[in-house]
Scaffold this active site. Structure first.
Site, PDB file in Angstrom:
ATOM      1  CG  HIS A 194      -6.575   0.342  -1.803  1.00 57.31           C
ATOM      2  ND1 HIS A 194      -6.471  -0.451  -0.952  1.00 57.31           N
ATOM      3  CD2 HIS A 194      -8.034   0.729  -2.381  1.00 57.31           C
ATOM      4  CE1 HIS A 194      -7.505  -1.487  -0.812  1.00 57.31           C
ATOM      5  NE2 HIS A 194      -8.672  -1.176  -1.791  1.00 57.31           N
ATOM      6  CG  HIS A 233      -4.384  -0.011   3.774  1.00 63.76           C
ATOM      7  ND1 HIS A 233      -3.522  -1.097   2.829  1.00 63.76           N
ATOM      8  CD2 HIS A 233      -5.422   0.489   2.601  1.00 63.76           C
ATOM      9  CE1 HIS A 233      -4.131  -1.286   1.764  1.00 63.76           C
ATOM     10  NE2 HIS A 233      -4.741  -0.879   1.886  1.00 63.76           N
ATOM     11  CB  CYS A 241      -1.018   0.088   0.956  1.00 63.94           C
ATOM     12  SG  CYS A 241       0.104  -0.414   3.212  1.00 63.94           S
TER      13      CYS A 241
END
Length: 220
Positions: free
Chosen positions: A193, A181, A130
């Protein structure tokens, strides 16, 4: 002094700059405004499915552009660059489109990475995690960010959910406490993402990530 040589060199530099600027010109998912509305209207005129003429470049507009590009034998990336714009609108893309802001370059890069596999520790188009994905997209726009999301959250101005704009970073608590994240906000409640198996688009405030919101920041 060889003025002819200087003039020739100057013309070459100007041409090079012109080509470089043109290369930046594009419309893509997340954009909005009159230019997007003009493209949507033209797609409808050409019988490509766009039901909402709202000036927002969403999934439906992206799909219609891809169909148009396939029919024209172009690379179907869903992005309206100079070549696609010329074929669709029968004119050149407006010059001011070439002056793309950082956010536009970040999002254009992000959408080109759609489908790239998730790889823990990945930082290249061969595979992203990420924060590696976010760092790569911003680096392509000339902005350096820290490597991991627990540090990236401090790289910009903290903002509230109600203040979110396209290009902002959104953070979630997933596999460990804190910011574990990160993705890039697209507008309309969605973000892009590297998560799960590949780079993808997910809703920010519902489904899996809705209950895992941690914070957001704006990189400027």
């Amino acid at each position: 002094m060889n003025y002819k040589k200087i003039l020739t060199l100057g013309a070459g530099i100007l041409l090079s700059l012109s080509i470089s600027c043109t290369a930046l010109a594009s419309l893509s998912r997340g954009d909005e405004g009159q230019d997007v509305l003009d493209v949507q209207k033209r797609l409808v005129e050409l019988n490509y499915p766009v039901s909402s003429l709202d000036g927002f470049y969403g999934e439906e507009t992206t799909s219609a552009v891809k169909l148009f590009q396939k029919d024209k034998g172009m690379f179907a990336d869903g992005i309206v660059g100079p070549e696609t714009f010329r074929a669709m609108m029968n004119r050149e893309m407006p010059v001011n489109r070439a002056e793309a802001p950082v956010v536009r370059r970040v999002l254009n890069t992000a959408f080109r990475m759609m489908g790239v596999p998730y790889v823990f520790g990945g930082t290249t188009p061969n595979g992203f995690d990420c924060s590696g994905f976010v760092q790569y997209c911003f680096r392509a726009a000339g902005v350096e960010l820290p490597r991991t999301c627990d540090v990236q959250i401090f790289a910009g101005k903290p903002i509230k959910p109600s203040e979110l704009r396209r290009g902002d970073l959104v953070f979630f608590t997933t596999y460990e406490p804190g910011a574990s994240h990160v993705g890039i906000y697209l507008g309309d409640g969605n973000f892009i993402h590297a998560g799960g198996r590949a780079v993808k688009i997910s809703p920010v405030f519902t489904d899996y990530y809705g209950s895992r919101w941690y914070g957001a920041c704006r990189i400027r």
